[in-house]
Design an enzyme around this catalytic site. Sequence first.
Site, mmCIF file in Angstrom:
data_model
loop_
_atom_site.group_PDB
_atom_site.id
_atom_site.type_symbol
_atom_site.label_atom_id
_atom_site.label_comp_id
_atom_site.label_asym_id
_atom_site.label_seq_id
_atom_site.Cartn_x
_atom_site.Cartn_y
_atom_site.Cartn_z
ATOM 1 N N ASP A 194 -6.634 1.296 8.018
ATOM 2 C CA ASP A 194 -5.770 2.031 7.934
ATOM 3 C C ASP A 194 -5.894 3.105 8.554
ATOM 4 O OD1 ASP A 194 -2.946 2.471 7.044
ATOM 5 O OD2 ASP A 194 -3.846 1.853 4.662
ATOM 6 N N GLU A 244 0.940 -1.583 0.070
ATOM 7 C CA GLU A 244 -0.179 -0.463 0.244
ATOM 8 C C GLU A 244 0.876 1.155 -0.031
ATOM 9 O OE1 GLU A 244 -1.885 3.561 1.726
ATOM 10 O OE2 GLU A 244 -0.555 2.443 1.936
#
Lengths: 460, 460
Positions: free
Chosen positions: A356, A328
């Site tokens: 997240d 990511e």
Amino acid sequence: MKNLTLLCLLIIASIVFKSHAQTDDEVLKTIYTSSLTEGESYNWLNYLSNQIGSRLSGSLGAERAVQYTKEELEQLGLSKVWLQPVMVPKWIRGAKEYAYIETVPGKTSTVNICALGGSVATSPLGIKAQLVEVHNFEELEALGKEQIEGKIVFYNRPMQADLINTFQAYGGCVNQRYKGAVEAAKYGAVGVVVRSMNLRLDDLPHTGSMTYDDLPVAQRIPSVAISTNDAETLSTMLKLSKDVKLYFKTSCKQLNDVQSYNVIGEITGSEFPNEYMVVGGHLDSWDLGDGSHDDGAGVVQSMEVLRLLKKAGIKPKRSIRVVLFMNEENGLRGANKYADVAKQKGENHVFALESDSGGFTPRGFRFDCDEANFNKVLSWKELFKPYLIHYFEKEGSGADVGPLKTDKNVLAGLHPDSQRYFDHHHASNDTFDAINKRELELGAATMTALVYLFDKYGIK
Amino acid sequence: MKNLTLLCLLIIASIVFKSHAQTDDEVLKTIYTSSLTEGESYNWLNYLSNQIGSRLSGSLGAERAVQYTKEELEQLGLSKVWLQPVMVPKWIRGAKEYAYIETVPGKTSTVNICALGGSVATSPLGIKAQLVEVHNFEELEALGKEQIEGKIVFYNRPMQADLINTFQAYGGCVNQRYKGAVEAAKYGAVGVVVRSMNLRLDDLPHTGSMTYDDLPVAQRIPSVAISTNDAETLSTMLKLSKDVKLYFKTSCKQLNDVQSYNVIGEITGSEFPNEYMVVGGHLDSWDLGDGSHDDGAGVVQSMEVLRLLKKAGIKPKRSIRVVLFMNEENGLRGANKYADVAKQKGENHVFALESDSGGFTPRGFRFDCDEANFNKVLSWKELFKPYLIHYFEKEGSGADVGPLKTDKNVLAGLHPDSQRYFDHHHASNDTFDAINKRELELGAATMTALVYLFDKYGIK
């Protein structure tokens, strides 16, 4: 005989009583209690943070995290667990960076810097140049080539302290880090130093990704971050003298792509196995801390969702997948790969939730979905109230679930309390000691509750 | 001349425009922005915690805190600032406690303990006795004199982890600490050791107040706390052998009462000067840490309320007082004194707000008031929404404002996020580094907003 009949009746009655369908209130209570009293998320994160550590894509830590989480998922008794191969970029920091500020020739003081992720290195001798402070690209443009050429551009726009949502403050600043080099290079700058994206005044430089877009390799300039305290000091120095110079030396390098993996586990649905619901976080992290908040927390919370569902005896109607996304931070390759494969296979992803935003006390969720589904979520507000979950807003679900968006499905992102997040984000203090066990567990339970409700009632 | 007229008109227009009454939304925005961008609360707390430190009633630290906060209030340009004398108990810890566990004669391991506040000391040689573990007073009673006499009672009921409000979990446990000694003494115990009131498993003993009620001095037994980790270990040891003994030595002492002060500052009301609104926290703290969360945070937030009101140009209709109460921890003398004097003077206290639940992200308030006033508060919910303030519940405003309760008035307590509070409460890690600046400032702004609204609209 009479006694035996009575006994049988009692047994039957007790079975019937025990198997009465639990209300949603009761199920949520079971989920939260289980997470807070016999959760696994904190133990998993302890291992990920303290036994494995940082997990930048392509690093040994990332590969060990893939193996560890796969092995842990395999112990949960899911329907299946597998690795999904994905090629990821491999950037390495190399030797510790070195920098000093020179106020007058010969008078120097060292300053703590870190290269931004994706930056080229300086020459082996480092670079030294006069600094020019700007706060945005407009100021940069106004100064133009004449005043920028041959200098190091110092981006010093602070995060806006009066915004309650610190992610909004981050969004208002991060272009300095992400695009600072490519913008400064247009005017002939030889390097870039960026104020760390941190609301707190402290001494830690924060890394993070940056881009050169399609700038030819020869024109790429090195890009580093300094702490907020050092940014303040540097700015004061520059007010006293325009001749302040910065020296810095970095040894970072972009290597060839390497193979890595998304880690996936699934409980296959009992009624609609071809409808998929995803819950996930990203396995990779920056290299300065151990990535406990970003995004070790999201990883273990997502794993915990499937464990808590099983523990509560919930047999989901739809197929629930935990997806631990790789890369990511500097590429989003894992998320794109997962979405590509899902599309190729024609898998219908009705729902995807990511965590997240750190392992802090959960406040609610952000949703990317249509009005009908959002209103459905709002109808569940009372169920969440005992757990102080009150924040249900539209847009901004998250980067890793983003590629799964369709016109019909629901994407969601857990929204924890955001006040402390950027104190740790991408810095050497994103470590396990900054995690509170209960806050982490409340987040896992909150995610599980939402997955349970969307599985039970489906999407509109 | 024509130009001059035009200029005058422009000036008048600009004055009129500027002085338009701000909406409540705008006032709250001003308050929060001011707290987050130019607040004083964090600086004050830094001084209180790092320059003064712990502030147990009667200690030098407490007296220095009285002087410091008075001086700071005097610089705010309030209508008046004064000290209100109050006699307070003076308990001192004396030399650092010492303890060890003896599993078999001669085989010992030291264990970290702290005396509970108000406890008598052991004899100068300390005490050593067999341990008997109980979880509540019912178990104690069931064991009776036969199994208790001559032993040290080990209270080991943990805080209940599945309660979302950790104060509720504290409430369910704290009688072990507060009444443990007096209950155990009934059955001839020679000492008491209590599991610390902490949801986290760690190595720190937490102190706190305890009582002997009217037990004759000769029958009072010493009472200490051990950490949650040590409580777990001790419990395991006792499962392996009933012969485990504890030795401990404490040197604490209750001295004569000494004079101290509540610190009070007032902005006298412009319309109803005889209606008083109080905002406060307690100046004293336990002696193990520096009392940053308990209750340095509440002190500086309360001071900040008056500063923010002035800063925002708000001229309150009612008299707003900041009251920094002395001796909340082991006597509540300051709060009782303030209420007594108020009663003697016939002062009409319409509203009182305290902050004594830590400096964490504010979630809302708890209120002691009638339905009409509570509904009034609920009508302000939308005003607080941008600041993620969502928690408005009845009962539990707080100890220091409690003595001011009347049938008509409104008492309130700030309710911050409670997940981390008991990790630090009354322990050596209740220190400034555990404070997040923004969380502290959001709390101060939230309190100011409530005071502003109750002053503007009055109580029912």
